[in-house]
Design an enzyme around this catalytic site. Structure first.
Site, mmCIF file in Angstrom:
data_model
loop_
_atom_site.group_PDB
_atom_site.id
_atom_site.type_symbol
_atom_site.label_atom_id
_atom_site.label_comp_id
_atom_site.label_asym_id
_atom_site.label_seq_id
_atom_site.Cartn_x
_atom_site.Cartn_y
_atom_site.Cartn_z
ATOM 1 N N HIS A 364 53.818 -27.669 60.672
ATOM 2 C CA HIS A 364 53.602 -29.094 60.965
ATOM 3 C C HIS A 364 52.572 -29.769 60.080
ATOM 4 O O HIS A 364 52.217 -30.921 60.335
ATOM 5 C CB HIS A 364 53.168 -29.288 62.416
ATOM 6 C CG HIS A 364 54.215 -28.968 63.421
ATOM 7 N ND1 HIS A 364 55.118 -29.895 63.886
ATOM 8 C CD2 HIS A 364 54.508 -27.816 64.048
ATOM 9 C CE1 HIS A 364 55.916 -29.317 64.774
ATOM 10 N NE2 HIS A 364 55.562 -28.051 64.884
ATOM 11 N N LYS A 555 47.604 -44.143 65.951
ATOM 12 C CA LYS A 555 47.740 -42.707 65.681
ATOM 13 C C LYS A 555 46.342 -42.131 65.576
ATOM 14 O O LYS A 555 45.361 -42.885 65.576
ATOM 15 C CB LYS A 555 48.514 -42.461 64.387
ATOM 16 C CG LYS A 555 47.979 -43.267 63.175
ATOM 17 C CD LYS A 555 48.802 -43.055 61.926
ATOM 18 C CE LYS A 555 50.087 -43.834 61.875
ATOM 19 N NZ LYS A 555 51.285 -43.056 61.762
ATOM 20 N N ARG A 556 46.211 -40.793 65.507
ATOM 21 C CA ARG A 556 44.885 -40.215 65.311
ATOM 22 C C ARG A 556 44.217 -40.848 64.087
ATOM 23 O O ARG A 556 44.880 -41.205 63.115
ATOM 24 C CB ARG A 556 44.987 -38.696 65.104
ATOM 25 C CG ARG A 556 45.276 -37.931 66.375
ATOM 26 C CD ARG A 556 44.175 -38.102 67.416
ATOM 27 N NE ARG A 556 43.002 -37.325 67.072
ATOM 28 C CZ ARG A 556 42.655 -36.168 67.630
ATOM 29 N NH1 ARG A 556 43.391 -35.672 68.607
ATOM 30 N NH2 ARG A 556 41.573 -35.534 67.263
ATOM 31 N N LYS A 561 45.740 -40.755 56.939
ATOM 32 C CA LYS A 561 46.603 -41.760 57.557
ATOM 33 C C LYS A 561 46.216 -43.174 57.116
ATOM 34 O O LYS A 561 46.906 -44.145 57.377
ATOM 35 C CB LYS A 561 46.566 -41.645 59.075
ATOM 36 C CG LYS A 561 47.120 -40.301 59.579
ATOM 37 C CD LYS A 561 47.038 -40.189 61.089
ATOM 38 C CE LYS A 561 47.391 -38.815 61.629
ATOM 39 N NZ LYS A 561 48.856 -38.595 61.759
ATOM 40 N N THR A 663 56.025 -39.341 64.146
ATOM 41 C CA THR A 663 57.023 -39.592 65.184
ATOM 42 C C THR A 663 56.763 -40.963 65.801
ATOM 43 O O THR A 663 57.688 -41.602 66.304
ATOM 44 C CB THR A 663 56.965 -38.510 66.286
ATOM 45 O OG1 THR A 663 55.606 -38.266 66.632
ATOM 46 C CG2 THR A 663 57.603 -37.225 65.817
ATOM 47 N N LYS A 667 59.254 -44.233 67.045
ATOM 48 C CA LYS A 667 59.174 -44.954 68.321
ATOM 49 C C LYS A 667 59.082 -46.462 68.074
ATOM 50 O O LYS A 667 59.749 -47.255 68.750
ATOM 51 C CB LYS A 667 57.953 -44.484 69.120
ATOM 52 C CG LYS A 667 58.051 -43.031 69.553
ATOM 53 C CD LYS A 667 56.710 -42.454 69.991
ATOM 54 C CE LYS A 667 56.767 -40.927 69.995
ATOM 55 N NZ LYS A 667 55.447 -40.280 70.052
HETATM 56 C C1 26V Z 1 45.324 -30.243 61.934
HETATM 57 C C2 26V Z 1 44.016 -30.389 61.574
HETATM 58 C C3 26V Z 1 43.107 -29.303 61.820
HETATM 59 C C4 26V Z 1 42.001 -29.283 60.854
HETATM 60 C C5 26V Z 1 41.472 -30.586 60.355
HETATM 61 C C6 26V Z 1 42.224 -31.787 60.608
HETATM 62 C C7 26V Z 1 43.608 -31.572 60.993
HETATM 63 C C8 26V Z 1 44.505 -32.574 60.815
HETATM 64 C C9 26V Z 1 45.795 -32.420 61.174
HETATM 65 C C10 26V Z 1 46.210 -31.256 61.734
HETATM 66 C C11 26V Z 1 47.652 -31.164 62.064
HETATM 67 C C12 26V Z 1 47.959 -30.515 63.320
HETATM 68 C C13 26V Z 1 49.392 -30.348 63.411
HETATM 69 C C14 26V Z 1 50.056 -31.649 63.753
HETATM 70 O O1 26V Z 1 49.810 -32.264 64.755
HETATM 71 N N1 26V Z 1 50.969 -32.070 62.892
HETATM 72 C C15 26V Z 1 51.780 -33.230 63.137
HETATM 73 O O2 26V Z 1 52.991 -32.765 63.680
HETATM 74 C C16 26V Z 1 53.869 -33.814 63.995
HETATM 75 C C17 26V Z 1 55.071 -33.209 64.662
HETATM 76 O O3 26V Z 1 55.773 -32.421 63.777
HETATM 77 C C18 26V Z 1 54.227 -34.596 62.748
HETATM 78 O O4 26V Z 1 55.046 -35.675 63.107
HETATM 79 C C19 26V Z 1 52.962 -35.105 62.069
HETATM 80 O O5 26V Z 1 53.291 -35.729 60.846
HETATM 81 C C20 26V Z 1 52.014 -33.969 61.840
HETATM 82 O O6 26V Z 1 50.772 -34.430 61.338
#
Ligand code: 26V
Length: 823
Positions: A364, A555-556, A561, A663, A667
């Site tokens: 992801h 979003k976050r 982003k 996602t 929406k």
């Molecule tokens: C993880 C982390 C951990 C360390 C530092 C910052 C950071 C930033 C992002 C993440 C991603 C975590 C995984 C996640 O939520 N990915 C999201 O998954 C969605 C579903 O597949 C996708 O639509 C998003 O684009 C994707 O960011």
């Protein structure tokens, strides 16, 4: 064999439901019906719905058993479910019935629904996707259930004080969770820590013994997941950690009562709190324990169910498939090997084949800081036997690599499960890839980068493993439930079938230029905008006009982003008005929502910046209400359901190549917003579906971004010097115009944006962004044109239903079928 068939005892007519609600008020809540508050009635309604779901869940279970269906288990450390009551009523098609019933007895169902707290057991996209998947699986009548953690505290609640984010604990169960079913009888025992004793059996066989471990108990709680129409009810099984009795007894027997209680509390810490996404979590022992806890509880549950129905573990993968939602549950690969080899005494090679055939992995994110690694030292301490197995898996795997690529030492180093530079670590992504039969990304572009950038060596070796499964969202929650005016219009126009077949909405294409339809479409959007305006006024004391463009970025908060790019545009518009007397074509309301990870300083500063800029603009009479800025705090599923239907313009502006899919983008578009976006993640496919003329595209392409980054040829200072727009905005930021009370507060932003190594290339895209925003402005001023485009967006989003996504996973990865096709 005669089939046992359930007859449903609970009826869904109004009389039966009303009687059940009264019964629950008396017998479950111990109150008199006449004295029941709105809240009591809501709880009793939830309990009455639970009764109905429980029956149907048992019926579904029997159908799966009888069909000996292969089942999919979704392993995810996060589920962002959102409120349950409205969703259940909606999928049971009882919403309007209940609304009327409540009205009759003098209660307001909307208020009752609003009082439910969101179970927020996830951070963002990844957890919400898992929740949408479960809705679709149940709707499609497929045997697929979720496994996760029953956190006591969900994602922190966000409050804003003086423009800054403050985190508050989210004790989501404060009011109880009426829908869930505790199953203490199915608790499982999980060993942790200890040491491995190596011994040899008389027949020469190696027998490792995991000794002196500590036990934690995993108690399952089931949340029923009802599909649309109510026929299939699957479940989400969440495990809570409890101290083990036997372990306590030992210490109690030694007479150390306080220490025993303390140990009890410590073991229950395991599922106390959800980690907010931050790279700092890697290395935290508790997080590793959480990940193992999920995997170990899940697998024990699955193997127990399998053993009850089947004898032969060699057939395990014919009946079980486990989807790993990112690398968080990647230890599944090792735990399953341990079970098969150590407990079932299956030969290594066979066990490995079973494991690979059972596991599948979804990636992801490409962000390097988000790729999980666990230190060998920590693994040795927490899971000594698993570390041994990881060494063995690695050595056998690398033998294969060496056979194929002879002496390519660099390749072997890259493909190893162990990172040996600096502190020795295990790369969880490599483990997930080699232990799985399928590796997928979540949009075409992302899956391509997964092959080319993330796992090129693994792709070269096993290209057949890699595939794409573009994300989706469930149209039940994100259209039917969250946008009643539009849902009604769609149903009136093309019938109800779109609810379970979103491609049906293609049929409204022909109304895109129909004046009558367009009028109704505009009216629906306006209704939603008024609701959001009222909400913003009552919660933030900001007056916004529903006639303005609702330009929304929700979003976050993360640098990739690029909320910052949006803010730069707002400042640009403001300066144009105030310093140059150039008014925009249309009034705009900029709405932001999103949480920053508590330790992510830059993201928190961006929140502060949005508030500071908003304060100056909202107060400035000279803007004549042409620009307003609002930050709606505590973004969560229930807030998204309010915001998204009211949106005109959806901001999807990540640096190309950084957002895996997105996602929220789907929406918004589904609800008739137009997108301003870069060619990133699923935006690419959305634009293909809705048509380039119905999508506001700008910015560098992924290859261009990659090229600038690898060649080191990004020089933003040159852009600053060439472009007056860029200069004016950055100079204003530096001038303290937006931070009069804190001089210098935002200079770090200017400094960073001007650095050659600014990863997200804000300034490279800025000028084209403001140009594209001008086009947006002009087109919004033409309602016939704008709404034609908006209607076509809704009409052409069929691909982005998770029903489609789940069918593809079922066909290509899981090999599972809808139950109705097996019966
Ligand atoms: C993880 C982390 C951990 C360390 C530092 C910052 C950071 C930033 C992002 C993440 C991603 C975590 C995984 C996640 O939520 N990915 C999201 O998954 C969605 C579903 O597949 C996708 O639509 C998003 O684009 C994707 O960011």
């Amino acid at each position: 064999m005669t089939k046992r068939r359930f007859t449903l005892k609970k009826k869904n007519d109004r009389k039966s439901l009303a009687a059940d609600i009264c019964d629950h008020v008396v017998f479950s809540l111990s109150k008199e019906v006449d004295n029941a508050t709105e809240h009591d009635i809501g709880k009793a309604l939830a309990l009455s719905m639970r009764d109905r779901l429980v029956e149907r869940m048992m019926m579904t279970r029997d159908r799966f058993r009888e069909a000996k269906a292969k089942r999919m288990y979704y392993f995810s450390i996060e589920y962002l479910l959102g409120r349950c009551l409205g969703n259940t009523l909606c999928n049971m098609e009882l919403l309007s019935e209940c609304e009327e019933m409540f009205k009759d007895i003098g209660y307001d169902l909307d208020e009752v629904r609003e009082s439910e707290r969101d179970p927020a057991l996830g951070n963002g996209g990844l957890g919400r996707l898992a929740a949408c998947f479960l809705d679709s699986l149940a709707t499609l009548d497929m045997p697929g259930c979720g496994y996760g953690i029953h956190y006591e505290y969900g994602l922190f609640r966000q409050s804003i004080q003086d423009g800054c984010q403050k985190e508050l604990a989210d004790y989501w169960m404060a009011d109880g969770m009426p829908m869930e079913i505790a199953r203490p009888d199915q608790a499982v025992m999980i060993p942790l820590y200890g040491r491995v004793e190596n011994s040899i059996l008389p027949n020469g066989e190696y027998l490792p013994m995991w000794m002196d471990w500590e036990d934690i108990i995993g108690v399952p709680y089931d949340i029923p997941i009802v599909g649309y129409g109510g026929k299939t009810v699957n479940y989400l099984r969440l495990f809570a950690a409890r101290a083990s009795q036997s372990f306590d007894m030992e210490i109690f027997n030694h007479g150390d009562y306080i220490r025993a209680v303390q140990r009890k509390i410590e073991s229950e810490m395991v599922t106390k709190v959800l980690y907010p996404s931050e790279s700092v979590s890697f290395g935290k022992e508790l997080r590793l324990v959480q990940e193992y806890f999920l995997v170990a509880c899940g697998l024990r549950d699955i193997t127990r169910r399998f053993s009850a129905q089947n004898k032969n573990f060699e057939e395990f993968a014919d009946y079980v498939v486990i989807q790993l939602n990112d690398t968080h549950p990647a230890l599944t690969v090792v735990e399953l090997m341990r079970y098969l080899v150590d407990e079932k005494r299956i030969k290594w090679g066979t066990a490995w084949e079973i494991t690979q055939a059972t596991c599948a992995y979804t990636n992801h994110t490409l962000l390097p800081e988000a790729l999980e690694c666990w230190s060998v030292d920590l693994l040795e301490k927490v899971l000594p036997r698993h570390l041994q197995l990881i060494y063995e898996i690695n050595s056998r795997f690398l033998d294969g690599v060496k056979k194929k690529y002879a002496d390519d030492v660099e390749k072997i180093r890259r493909m190893s499960l162990f990172e040996e530079d600096g502190k020795k670590e295990v790369r969880m992504a490599n483990l997930a890839v080699i232990g799985s039969h399928s590796v997928n990304g979540v949009s075409e572009l992302h899956s391509d980068l997964v092959k080319r950038r993330l796992f090129p060596d693994f792709y070269e070796m096993n290209p057949e493993k890699f595939n794409n499964k573009t994300n989706g969202v469930t149209p039940r929650r994100w259209l039917l439930k969250s946008n009643p005016p539009l849902a009604q219009l769609l149903t009136d126009s093309v019938g109800k079938k779109w609810i379970t077949d979103l491609s049906e909405l293609k049929k409204i294409e022909k109304y895109a230029t129909d004046t009558e339809f367009r009028k109704k479409f505009i009216a629906a959007k306006r209704k939603n905008k008024i609701v959001l305006s009222d909400f913003i006024r009552s919660t933030l004391d900001i007056k916004v006009s529903p006639d303005s463009i609702f330009d929304i970025h929700a979003k976050r908060i993360h640098e990739y982003k690029r909320q910052l790019l949006n803010v730069l545009h707002i400042i640009h518009m403001y300066l144009e008005m105030i310093d140059h007397g150039r008014e925009p074509f249309c009034a705009r309301t900029f709405i932001f929502a999103g949480k920053a990870a508590p330790g992510y300083w830059e993201a928190k500063q961006i929140i502060k910046l949005i508030h500071s800029v908003g304060e100056v603009i909202n107060k400035d009479k000279r803007t004549k209400g042409l620009i307003k800025v609002a930050f709606t705090p505590d973004y969560r599923v229930s807030l998204a359901e309010k915001i998204i239907p009211a949106c005109d313009l959806s901001e999807q502006i990540s640096t190309a190549g950084t957002e895996a899919s997105g996602t929220g983008n789907m929406k918004f578009a589904m609800n008739g917003a137009l997108t301003i976006g870069t060619l990133d993640g699923a935006n690419v496919e959305m634009r293909e579906e809705v048509g380039a003329e119905n999508f506001y595209l700008f910015g560098l392409r992924q290859e261009e971004v990659e090229n600038l980054l690898v060649t080191g040829s990004y020089h933003p200072r040159g852009i600053y010097e060439k472009s007056p727009e860029v200069r004016q905005v950055l100079d204003a930021l530096r001038s303290n115009r937006f931070s009069p009370k804190d001089p210098g507060m935002f200079s770090w932003i200017v400094d960073k944006l001007l650095m050659d190594n600014e990863q997200y290339l804000h300034l490279a895209d800025f000028v084209e962004y403001i140009e594209t925003q001008k086009i947006v402005d002009r087109e919004y001023a033409d309602p016939a044109l704008w709404n034609k485009k908006a209607i076509l967006n809704t009409a052409r989003m069929g691909k982005f239903s998770t029903d489609r996504t789940m069918r593809e996973y079922a066909r290509d990865i899981w090999n599972i079928k809808a139950l109705k096709d097996l019966e």
